[in-house]
Design a protein around this motif. Structure first.
Motif, PDB file in Angstrom:
ATOM      1  N   ARG A   1       0.814  -1.201   0.000  1.00  0.00           N
ATOM      2  CA  ARG A   1       0.000   0.000   0.000  1.00  0.00           C
ATOM      3  C   ARG A   1       0.859   1.267   0.000  1.00  0.00           C
ATOM      4  O   ARG A   1       0.368   2.361  -0.252  1.00  0.00           O
TER       5      ARG A   1
ATOM      6  N   ILE B   1     -10.037   9.113 -15.179  1.00  0.00           N
ATOM      7  CA  ILE B   1     -10.676   8.450 -14.042  1.00  0.00           C
ATOM      8  C   ILE B   1     -11.878   9.291 -13.652  1.00  0.00           C
ATOM      9  O   ILE B   1     -11.743  10.456 -13.288  1.00  0.00           O
TER      10      ILE B   1
ATOM     11  N   VAL C   1     -14.581   5.253 -10.323  1.00  0.00           N
ATOM     12  CA  VAL C   1     -14.462   4.841  -8.923  1.00  0.00           C
ATOM     13  C   VAL C   1     -15.805   5.072  -8.224  1.00  0.00           C
ATOM     14  O   VAL C   1     -16.748   5.568  -8.831  1.00  0.00           O
TER      15      VAL C   1
ATOM     16  N   ASN D   1     -15.767   9.150  -4.207  1.00  0.00           N
ATOM     17  CA  ASN D   1     -14.465   8.607  -3.824  1.00  0.00           C
ATOM     18  C   ASN D   1     -13.309   9.380  -4.457  1.00  0.00           C
ATOM     19  O   ASN D   1     -12.576   8.864  -5.312  1.00  0.00           O
TER      20      ASN D   1
ATOM     21  N   PHE E   1     -10.596  10.297  -3.048  1.00  0.00           N
ATOM     22  CA  PHE E   1      -9.333   9.689  -2.638  1.00  0.00           C
ATOM     23  C   PHE E   1      -8.909   8.579  -3.601  1.00  0.00           C
ATOM     24  O   PHE E   1      -7.772   8.545  -4.066  1.00  0.00           O
TER      25      PHE E   1
ATOM     26  N   TYR F   1      -5.553   8.583  -5.771  1.00  0.00           N
ATOM     27  CA  TYR F   1      -4.577   7.530  -5.509  1.00  0.00           C
ATOM     28  C   TYR F   1      -4.186   6.819  -6.804  1.00  0.00           C
ATOM     29  O   TYR F   1      -3.011   6.663  -7.116  1.00  0.00           O
ATOM     30  N   GLN F   2      -5.205   6.421  -7.600  1.00  0.00           N
ATOM     31  CA  GLN F   2      -4.886   5.718  -8.839  1.00  0.00           C
ATOM     32  C   GLN F   2      -4.201   6.643  -9.848  1.00  0.00           C
ATOM     33  O   GLN F   2      -3.290   6.231 -10.566  1.00  0.00           O
TER      34      GLN F   2
ATOM     35  N   MET G   1      -0.664   6.793  -9.025  1.00  0.00           N
ATOM     36  CA  MET G   1      -0.038   5.528  -9.440  1.00  0.00           C
ATOM     37  C   MET G   1       0.308   5.549 -10.925  1.00  0.00           C
ATOM     38  O   MET G   1       1.401   5.152 -11.336  1.00  0.00           O
ATOM     39  N   ILE G   2      -0.666   5.992 -11.731  1.00  0.00           N
ATOM     40  CA  ILE G   2      -0.463   6.014 -13.179  1.00  0.00           C
ATOM     41  C   ILE G   2       0.632   7.002 -13.541  1.00  0.00           C
ATOM     42  O   ILE G   2       1.440   6.779 -14.447  1.00  0.00           O
TER      43      ILE G   2
ATOM     44  N   ARG H   1       3.163   7.883 -11.789  1.00  0.00           N
ATOM     45  CA  ARG H   1       4.493   7.620 -11.219  1.00  0.00           C
ATOM     46  C   ARG H   1       5.486   7.277 -12.304  1.00  0.00           C
ATOM     47  O   ARG H   1       5.198   6.536 -13.235  1.00  0.00           O
TER      48      ARG H   1
END
Lengths: 251, 251, 251, 251, 251, 251, 251, 251
Positions: free
Chosen positions: C44, C201, C233, C237, C239, C243-244, C247-248, C250
């Motif tokens: 996580r 998203i 999502v 949501n 958050f 968060y995703q 991630m993408i 990064r």
């Protein structure tokens, strides 16, 4: 990008003070702010004398005041603030500068400035099933009036006492548009559309309990109307119905 | 009870050839078939030259023919038969007497008699999201035309390729009414209503799969439109939208 | 069980100071806390400098403080506490030892420690339909930032006024990921995905009323997007989307 | 309006062969077909060597062939036709000119032209719960491959036999994106997201019966995932997941 | 990874024939295939003499045969194939080698090998509301029997004729587990649980029409049972109920 | 009608002091209060030493006390009062005569009298996904304990961190029954049922937001479990799960 | 328009004091207020001695008083005010002039005037499942009594303890109509209809939690009753059931 | 246990040929088959001359014949077979011995034996909205007739053409019970209940499309009727309405 700026760019190209690449770059930067912009920008505004709308729910009283003042100062003379509770209305009334404010408590609507004279082609009839539907039917009525329509109200004409509705056949037959507001089983829209000869905008309300499921019963009922000429807006959306009715009624 | 019959009863009372009790009995028997009746009876008929409608689904080809023939013989000159498959249309074409029949396969509509000349105030724009929406958008278009409206079609202008829609700003700005037909997420209605300055009638279609739930996604989307001036008809109800659009467009 | 401990057991076996049965017992006791454990345990955690997350809803202020203090003491330098009301945030601010605390009221997020420098490959655009969507869009934005992404916000770009969105084509075209936040009919996701060339998203919000059904309309709308490249999502949501997106984004 | 035409107008203005009013009129006519147009027009196209997509459902075999031939003739070298049954695929195979056609029966996808070499940054893992989910997971896999991603499939790794999934920890840990395809209770997405350290795109399938309600159970399950990093596409939308995964994986 | 392999690795480390790094690598590769693995792998198998299960829906007859033959050859002596139509059953019967096959048409279940002798602690009562529920109740009954339970069937004991149920009080009072199978209003589960003194597993069926919504009415009814001791499986999931009943009944 | 009364009637018939008609009338009056009555009457009571249950919701504190006192005076030595808030619990504690009262605040359960010694065959494992599920999982645990089961709790073993669950394989493998309590996506039930070899009773909780729809996501997820051996109780019904688990675990 | 007015118009025509055109105009104005009117107008009123009904929800105490006073003054001697909280009841009690007021707190009903003597053909049995259903069952009972029916109450006869219901077979067999009030799984209606030989009106209540969904489970259960002779009213609509029961029971 | 058997037991006790213990045992064995049994057993049978009912759906033609023949041979002289397609009806007609068979194709009902003379107190009016509702309204009508009621049909009196309904005020005012059958928006029930002075049983039909959701719109509409005196049966359940109407109408 204003018309004027496009012209200025073209003048500079014509005059040789701007080269083609720079001109193309300048024009490219604003593909959506060109002449088309103005039309789009004003799309929500009804022409000549019509109202601007502020949706009051979820805005602070200061925000509502700020937007209204800015519109007023910008020359708008009928500003409709919907879903406005009494406290916000009082605040706007107390602090707005240069304008009068009218507030309809049941409809939760304030009009900053003046109500326009009716300019529509005919009459918008707002018929509602029961007294509990009044907040929604009044929202529809005041909205249509603020957008220049003459409004006739038929209150408490629910289908369980058909004679109440039938005694208003004249108003129904003479309407340009009818807004039918009803909760529970929402049958009013079908019955009126069966009687009338003009578009009917149906507004389901959340009035009811149990298998009403927050207005779902009236909504589905109205969407499935066996009568022709009915369209439907969201549950409790009196504003939407009044707005479209005024659009239809516009000369 | 016709006006004439009421007058005749009154004349007999006046002339002394009918006593009061008989007159009251005669009048009482027909509280709903008096002068109001005619108006009610004709409520579904659009005035002068407009179409009568036969809903073809669930009727046999013989029934459709029978109703159409009877209407034609009764003087109706534009008869709209909706939700009519090819077989029924062929049957009507082959057996109707005294009239021509046109059939639009995609729209599943036949017109018995002749299409009226456009008599509406302006143009009804029928915009649809994708090719799968065509049966519904064509049903709307043919219906509006059969009821006397000039129709402009914007096909395949779904919001995922916005430029396709934006290249039709002129048609959108000049429409008297716009019918927005879309399945899946049904966003077309909101986008068009945001651009246009006239009533938008949104028609959700059952095009899609999965969480589309038979058109529910487009239906809810359209009911919750953030743009003003949108009302909604039942899923796949192109006829209803075309009918109301023609009503709005009527002079 | 840390890598080091496994090595130590093996060393003891190798060195003869632990017999086979004891070694097998030791290893057996932790079939899921062996080398795999560390990876799982840290799954996580975003690598190097990223944040740990505390979900504040349903936790007391003492619990939030306790967890945060323990993380801080354990060396985590960016701790994200979401769904945290002002009272809890104040409490953490007042009692945390050794660390600064920043609190975003609209997003209901606190960051204990410091916000990381942007390390992502590009920009995360967070576009939202209306001002009522701000709590959700801000939750998304702050989350993405706390996880190392540079964020650009496009506020109030709802589809009913398309020019507002279109005037931000540059941001849209240059994004690595776009988070589209919208309530009501949720059309924003489709329109943006139709314009952009990167993953979108979509975050439906519960903003609306009536047939919105607590965000269902926007949710279904987004799931049925006719544009490619959209995923969704849970309602509200922010958050999860932030968060995703991080991630993408990064490197 | 092409870049070239804008330049030509400007050249004429510069050269004095077009006056300002005509230039402005010409530019105004195409507010949305100017330089912005090209970008918008191409937004669906993945850059250099990527595939164009034809959605086969609801199109005749002749239509699919026509579109594919036209794309091929226009220079597209990887054309993805989804939701294509065997008959349509055979027809395209038999009649397409100048190109090879590959068809995956389970995935119901044809590729006209050639599959591109993997150009993505890493690997897209497509994990599916059971054999009944294969049509959806294969649609995702082939789509991602056709858009330039290397794909690793994990088949039949449903959560009721956890060891099957856990024996693939290496693939899971090394993925750039994971597509989790599952019907019934859809728990696979949460379990994988709990193990992985990359974005997870969840695809609910309609596999199941009874209280599955056509995929609703898996859909809600995935939207409510307690694990971070999960987003969801429509029920059975393997294409959408493969498309977004390839987007994320693009260098 | 078997216990033995771990021991072997450790022995090699102890004996100096494997260095630490190799040992750690070997152990690391199989974090989930260690001693825990075997247990996990066999979790679906009921101990000694119990059946293996093949879910027949969505598998070809060849696939069912292949799996069954492989299980039989592997020594399983009771193989349960559920949701198997007659054609597949006939095919398996005709081609299986070395084994007998029994087929229950109503239950759509085949047993390859032999039905075990009842080994459970007591009796599983399978009660069903009407004859239309038989496919589901028989699936439950045969499943429980194939897993070693003695089964007593109470057929057509719907609550609208209470005496039919009450005349079986002895069977109800003596059951170790009761499976209550009912469609429509699903009241059977509550009534039986009110009478019995053992766990009741309720199986809603999709039998009914209209507001039954594919078994939803019975499902909700059973989940909301006012009687204690009721749990519920999916609509029409006779297998699931029979499986859990046999588990509960196991000595 | 008590056994004794039936005997007395028969004795009177035998002795000739009651004629046949009177006897038949007397017997007829009480078809459902005869010997069968006692069995029925006691059906809710678990045998020897088990608890009686008072559902506290919707009852006043005086009512709860009254019922509890009456049970206690009637000889029941373990009385379970569920859904009891602190105020009611305090009231019962202060006023009950002759008995001790224990109160579990999280579980909202009071036990009047004494907790029984575990008499069940084995262990009931109560596993819960997150800390927010505790009120429900504790209700299940205390209920099972009060009904004579030994309970082992696995707290916070949600599937997003699989190692937390897997580190409890011993408890899972040794359970006689497992209660899996989870909100959000409810995947815990499937994962545990895939690991365990005993009945799993799944309890969906209403923990979550948005598309959780008050526990619907977890409920559907659990009903559609791909693992065998799972049954489900109502959302948040910890009591129901604990009750059935104790029933299954009874010797 | 009263009978008398029609007669007066006719008399004037007869007497020559009104010409035909005026008479037709006068009659035309009131097509729905003629003799038919009286019937319609009184349709809600039960004949001779029956009650008038005021729906108290959403009305102020002053409004309720006003309507009640006006009815009383108009000669109505039994006025039923439903959904009336204690405060409104107290207000009416304190201010009504000339009449007594009775108030049932559980049923939230006041009767202004006197309860009528039972005049129905037989007995209305009101059976309810649990004590939480009492507000609804009492609303049904008081309503039926106020409309002239003799009522027998069976309280707490839920199906989980069947003997409680079965001990009332005499009341059930002798009823003219039975109202079955139940929440949760709503099985009471089916069980009673299976025992009785008269119409059963089922009232689902919103008592329950979780998958009860506000009474949906009981509603669907009752609509899908496998017993003949059951019809259903809205969730919690005790008034509607009592009203129809009294109608059926009327001589 | 028959009355006679109880008497025989008592006689034996009286005569001393059976001791008390044996008598108690014999009586105990049949607590639910005693004198009460007969009443219960016959509860579904309407008294003297009424029909027995066979539900034809899901039964083979041989089964229907078998049951019917057995009833006929047992002396039943009116046997109602519902949901019977033409093929089954033909089969019964061809093979039944000793009886005539009538078949109504639209209603899908056969009557074996003879239709009874009307014995009810008054008239059952069956009103239906459109021709598509006929299968359901005819099922209601034939059922009520077969159970001894005189039936008057009002066909095609949907609310979109109110005069059609209003021209039948006499039938409406004179009915003892009215069955209102309607699909789509189901408004007919409210309108009729508003006009009538007797119980109205509403039957929603699945006629419609789109947001009709298989009859849900009419069902919710009818459950939420704003008119008093309406109860509702399942979607398309004409039989249930006819059955209850006949019950109400019984002398």
């Amino acid at each position: 990008m204003e018309q004027m700026e496009v012209r200025r760019i073209l003048e500079q190209v014509q005059g040789g003070t701007m080269n083609l690449d720079d001109a193309m770059l300048r024009l490219r930067e604003a593909p959506f702010t060109d002449l088309g912009y103005a039309r789009i920008d004003n799309h929500r505004q009804l022409r000549q004398g019509a109202a601007e709308v502020i949706y009051g729910e979820g805005k602070t009283k200061e925000q509502v005041l700020g937007i209204a003042q800015s519109m007023w100062d910008g020359g708008v003379r009928t500003i409709l603030a919907t879903r406005l509770n009494g406290e916000k209305a009082d605040y706007v009334k107390a602090h707005i500068q240069g304008s009068a404010v009218q507030y309809w408590e049941t409809a939760r609507i304030a009009v900053i400035g003046s109500m326009p004279e009716p300019t529509g082609r005919g009459t918008v009839v707002v018929a509602s099933g029961g007294t509990s539907d009044l907040p929604v039917s009044e929202e529809a009525a005041i909205t249509a009036m603020a957008l220049g329509s003459k409004v006739v109200r038929l209150v408490d004409v629910g289908v369980s006492g058909l004679h109440r509705l039938l005694s208003h056949m004249d108003e129904i037959m003479n309407a340009k548009v009818i807004i039918a507001v009803a909760g529970m089983e929402g049958a009013l829209a079908s019955v009126i559309a069966g009687l009338a000869d003009c578009p009917v905008i149906a507004v389901p309300t959340s009035v009811g309990y149990g298998a009403n499921f927050g207005g779902l019963s009236a909504l589905l009922s109205m969407l499935n109307s066996c009568a022709s000429g009915v369209s439907v807006v969201n549950i409790d959306n009196g504003f939407g119905a009044g707005y479209q009715a005024a659009m239809i009624n516009r000369a």
